[in-house]
Each structure stands twice: as structure tokens, then as C-alpha cells.
Write a protein that holds these residues in place. Structure first.
Motif, PDB file in Angstrom:
ATOM      1  N   VAL A 183      95.104  29.663  -7.854  1.00  0.00           N
ATOM      2  CA  VAL A 183      93.928  29.520  -6.995  1.00  0.00           C
ATOM      3  C   VAL A 183      92.993  30.712  -7.163  1.00  0.00           C
ATOM      4  N   PHE A 184      93.535  31.920  -7.204  1.00  0.00           N
ATOM      5  CA  PHE A 184      92.699  33.108  -7.378  1.00  0.00           C
ATOM      6  C   PHE A 184      91.914  33.037  -8.695  1.00  0.00           C
ATOM      7  N   ILE A 185      92.601  32.769  -9.788  1.00  0.00           N
ATOM      8  CA  ILE A 185      91.937  32.721 -11.099  1.00  0.00           C
ATOM      9  C   ILE A 185      90.921  31.588 -11.153  1.00  0.00           C
ATOM     10  N   ASN A 186      91.267  30.438 -10.595  1.00  0.00           N
ATOM     11  CA  ASN A 186      90.362  29.288 -10.637  1.00  0.00           C
ATOM     12  C   ASN A 186      89.103  29.518  -9.827  1.00  0.00           C
ATOM     13  N   VAL A 187      89.237  30.019  -8.608  1.00  0.00           N
ATOM     14  CA  VAL A 187      88.063  30.265  -7.764  1.00  0.00           C
ATOM     15  C   VAL A 187      87.236  31.414  -8.340  1.00  0.00           C
ATOM     16  N   PHE A 188      87.885  32.461  -8.850  1.00  0.00           N
ATOM     17  CA  PHE A 188      87.183  33.582  -9.456  1.00  0.00           C
ATOM     18  C   PHE A 188      86.380  33.108 -10.666  1.00  0.00           C
ATOM     19  N   GLY A 189      87.008  32.351 -11.546  1.00  0.00           N
ATOM     20  CA  GLY A 189      86.309  31.848 -12.732  1.00  0.00           C
ATOM     21  C   GLY A 189      85.178  30.902 -12.390  1.00  0.00           C
ATOM     22  N   SER A 190      85.412  30.033 -11.427  1.00  0.00           N
ATOM     23  CA  SER A 190      84.375  29.101 -11.003  1.00  0.00           C
ATOM     24  C   SER A 190      83.188  29.835 -10.395  1.00  0.00           C
ATOM     25  N   SER A 191      83.460  30.868  -9.614  1.00  0.00           N
ATOM     26  CA  SER A 191      82.389  31.642  -8.991  1.00  0.00           C
ATOM     27  C   SER A 191      81.629  32.490 -10.000  1.00  0.00           C
ATOM     28  N   LEU A 192      82.296  32.866 -11.073  1.00  0.00           N
ATOM     29  CA  LEU A 192      81.603  33.603 -12.135  1.00  0.00           C
ATOM     30  C   LEU A 192      80.670  32.702 -12.934  1.00  0.00           C
ATOM     31  N   GLY A 193      80.877  31.410 -12.846  1.00  0.00           N
ATOM     32  CA  GLY A 193      80.020  30.473 -13.554  1.00  0.00           C
ATOM     33  C   GLY A 193      80.718  29.730 -14.675  1.00  0.00           C
ATOM     34  N   LEU A 194      82.031  29.904 -14.812  1.00  0.00           N
ATOM     35  CA  LEU A 194      82.761  29.150 -15.829  1.00  0.00           C
ATOM     36  C   LEU A 194      82.794  27.679 -15.424  1.00  0.00           C
ATOM     37  N   PRO A 195      82.774  26.785 -16.386  1.00  0.00           N
ATOM     38  CA  PRO A 195      82.726  25.350 -16.048  1.00  0.00           C
ATOM     39  C   PRO A 195      84.098  24.787 -15.664  1.00  0.00           C
ATOM     40  N   ILE A 196      84.707  25.374 -14.650  1.00  0.00           N
ATOM     41  CA  ILE A 196      85.981  24.875 -14.139  1.00  0.00           C
ATOM     42  C   ILE A 196      85.818  24.620 -12.644  1.00  0.00           C
ATOM     43  N   PRO A 197      86.048  23.396 -12.211  1.00  0.00           N
ATOM     44  CA  PRO A 197      85.881  23.106 -10.784  1.00  0.00           C
ATOM     45  C   PRO A 197      87.035  23.679  -9.968  1.00  0.00           C
ATOM     46  N   ALA A 198      86.720  24.261  -8.851  1.00  0.00           N
ATOM     47  CA  ALA A 198      87.742  24.876  -8.003  1.00  0.00           C
ATOM     48  C   ALA A 198      88.227  23.932  -6.902  1.00  0.00           C
ATOM     49  N   THR A 199      87.410  22.999  -6.492  1.00  0.00           N
ATOM     50  CA  THR A 199      87.792  22.122  -5.380  1.00  0.00           C
ATOM     51  C   THR A 199      89.035  21.279  -5.682  1.00  0.00           C
ATOM     52  N   PRO A 200      89.164  20.664  -6.865  1.00  0.00           N
ATOM     53  CA  PRO A 200      90.404  19.913  -7.128  1.00  0.00           C
ATOM     54  C   PRO A 200      91.658  20.788  -7.084  1.00  0.00           C
ATOM     55  N   THR A 201      91.548  22.028  -7.531  1.00  0.00           N
ATOM     56  CA  THR A 201      92.689  22.933  -7.466  1.00  0.00           C
ATOM     57  C   THR A 201      93.052  23.231  -6.019  1.00  0.00           C
ATOM     58  N   LEU A 202      92.045  23.437  -5.175  1.00  0.00           N
ATOM     59  CA  LEU A 202      92.314  23.699  -3.761  1.00  0.00           C
ATOM     60  C   LEU A 202      92.914  22.480  -3.068  1.00  0.00           C
ATOM     61  N   ILE A 203      92.456  21.292  -3.439  1.00  0.00           N
ATOM     62  CA  ILE A 203      93.022  20.065  -2.870  1.00  0.00           C
ATOM     63  C   ILE A 203      94.489  19.926  -3.273  1.00  0.00           C
ATOM     64  N   MET A 204      94.786  20.171  -4.550  1.00  0.00           N
ATOM     65  CA  MET A 204      96.175  20.098  -5.011  1.00  0.00           C
ATOM     66  C   MET A 204      97.032  21.192  -4.367  1.00  0.00           C
ATOM     67  N   ALA A 205      96.450  22.368  -4.152  1.00  0.00           N
ATOM     68  CA  ALA A 205      97.196  23.442  -3.488  1.00  0.00           C
ATOM     69  C   ALA A 205      97.534  23.045  -2.054  1.00  0.00           C
ATOM     70  N   GLY A 206      96.588  22.440  -1.355  1.00  0.00           N
ATOM     71  CA  GLY A 206      96.864  21.960  -0.002  1.00  0.00           C
ATOM     72  C   GLY A 206      97.942  20.894   0.023  1.00  0.00           C
ATOM     73  N   ALA A 207      97.906  19.988  -0.951  1.00  0.00           N
ATOM     74  CA  ALA A 207      98.931  18.947  -1.044  1.00  0.00           C
ATOM     75  C   ALA A 207     100.288  19.550  -1.374  1.00  0.00           C
ATOM     76  N   ALA A 208     100.318  20.526  -2.278  1.00  0.00           N
ATOM     77  CA  ALA A 208     101.580  21.167  -2.647  1.00  0.00           C
ATOM     78  C   ALA A 208     102.187  21.895  -1.467  1.00  0.00           C
ATOM     79  N   ILE A 209     101.352  22.549  -0.674  1.00  0.00           N
ATOM     80  CA  ILE A 209     101.849  23.249   0.509  1.00  0.00           C
ATOM     81  C   ILE A 209     102.432  22.254   1.498  1.00  0.00           C
ATOM     82  N   ALA A 210     101.734  21.132   1.694  1.00  0.00           N
ATOM     83  CA  ALA A 210     102.218  20.126   2.645  1.00  0.00           C
ATOM     84  C   ALA A 210     103.516  19.488   2.170  1.00  0.00           C
TER      85      ALA A 210
END
Length: 195
Positions: A41-68
């Protein structure tokens, strides 16, 4: 899911000594997120915020599902949710600070660029735009640049940026947690179709 047991990832060794993957021991993405979720999550959100073409929202959704799915109780789920949320906020804020300082110095956004119409819209809402910027595609990037260009106080910028990232990441992770059984079923069906 046929052949799937939670926490059952053990590689098998073929006669040639090469690890092979069978249907019983492939680690699904939510188990991968359970083990390495904070870093991913850290690397994905950091890269997405830097402007890399990687979406962060699907990773966060999967992280929420994994936690649940991996939670053994509410208190353990809340603790892990908080840690992953913190990783998302720190990753997003670090990247935004880079853009903020770059635009403040004129390095990442030339000073001669005519931004009068955009500055007036930011002037109406000010730094509070950062609270909702992550929910509108493209607005987060522009709002960070304009905050730097307008020389917003760094403390105010960090406070509003972290709050906005936290709201966005919490909403995405909550959506994943609420739809975890459906995500697991869909993932299992897709995985059987692929393999």
C-alpha cells in the motif's frame, strides 16, 4: 474455493529442484496483501501520488478486503486497518510534499505559466480543496501544485493533505471490507478460469 486453504502457501519442489505452483499452493492476492500489505500500500500510493500510471484505489480496496477476510476479531482488524491506513497517508503525503516544494520553487511548474483562472478557483476553497481532491480524478495533482504555487503554509498543507488522503484511503478500504465476500468469490472464480 476448490483446493484453497487460508494460510496454506507452501511451495513444492520438483525433481529438478525448481519450485512449482499447483492449484493448492498459489497465494491469492488477498493473502499476499495480508502478509505484505503495509509495504504494498505504501509503495502503491507513493508511486501513484508521484504520477506513475498505477492506480491506488484498487489496491486499497483489496487491502480492505484482505483485512476483513483475515481478521480474527474486530480489535485486530481495526489495528491492521489503522496501520495500513497510516501507510497510505504517509506514502501519499511524502509524494505530495515533493510536488508541493517543486511547484513552490518553480522547478516542477514554471512561474511564467498562466494559472490565474485555476488560482481563482483554489482561492475560493483554499487549501480545503485537498480534503476532497483525491475523490476527483486529476484534482489531487493540480491542487497540490497550486497550493505550492500559492505558497500555502507547509503545516496547513500537510494537515489538509493528510486528512484528504486519510478520508480517501479509508473510504476505499471500507468499500473493500464491506464487499470482501464478493471479492473473494469473484477472485476464486476468475482464478479457476485462468488456471
Amino acid at each position: 474455493m476448490r483446493g484453497y486453504r487460508r494460510g496454506s502457501f507452501t511451495p513444492t519442489i520438483s525433481p529438478r529442484g525448481i519450485a512449482t505452483q499447483t492449484e493448492e499452493n498459489i497465494m491469492p492476492s488477498h493473502e499476499l496483501l495480508t502478509h505484505y500489505g503495509v509495504l504494498i500500500v505504501f509503495i502503491n500510493v507513493f508511486g501513484s501520488s508521484l504520477g506513475l500510471p498505477i492506480p491506488a484505489t484498487p489496491t486499497l480496496i483489496m487491502a480492505g478486503a484482505a483485512i476483513a477476510l483475515a481478521a480474527e476479531g474486530f480489535s485486530s482488524a481495526a489495528a491492521v486497518f489503522g496501520v495500513v491506513l497510516g501507510a497510505a497517508v504517509i506514502g501519499g503525503a511524502l509524494a505530495d510534499i515533493v510536488w508541493f516544494h517543486g511547484s513552490k520553487c518553480g522547478v516542477l511548474m514554471p512561474r511564467r505559466l498562466d494559472m490565474s483562472d485555476k488560482l481563482s478557483s483554489l482561492g475560493r476553497w483554499g487549501v480545503r480543496t485537498l480534503l476532497i481532491a483525491r475523490f476527483v480524478p486529476g484534482l489531487a495533482f493540480i491542487a497540490v501544485l497550486l497550493c505550492g504555487r500559492r505558497a500555502v503554509c507547509l503545516r496547513s498543507f500537510i494537515l489538509h493533505d493528510c486528512a484528504g488522503i486519510g478520508l480517501w484511503a479509508a473510504a476505499a478500504m471500507a468499500a473493500g471490507a464491506l464487499s470482501a465476500p464478493h471479492i473473494e468469490t469473484t477472485y476464486a472464480a476468475a482464478w479457476q478460469f485462468i488456471w
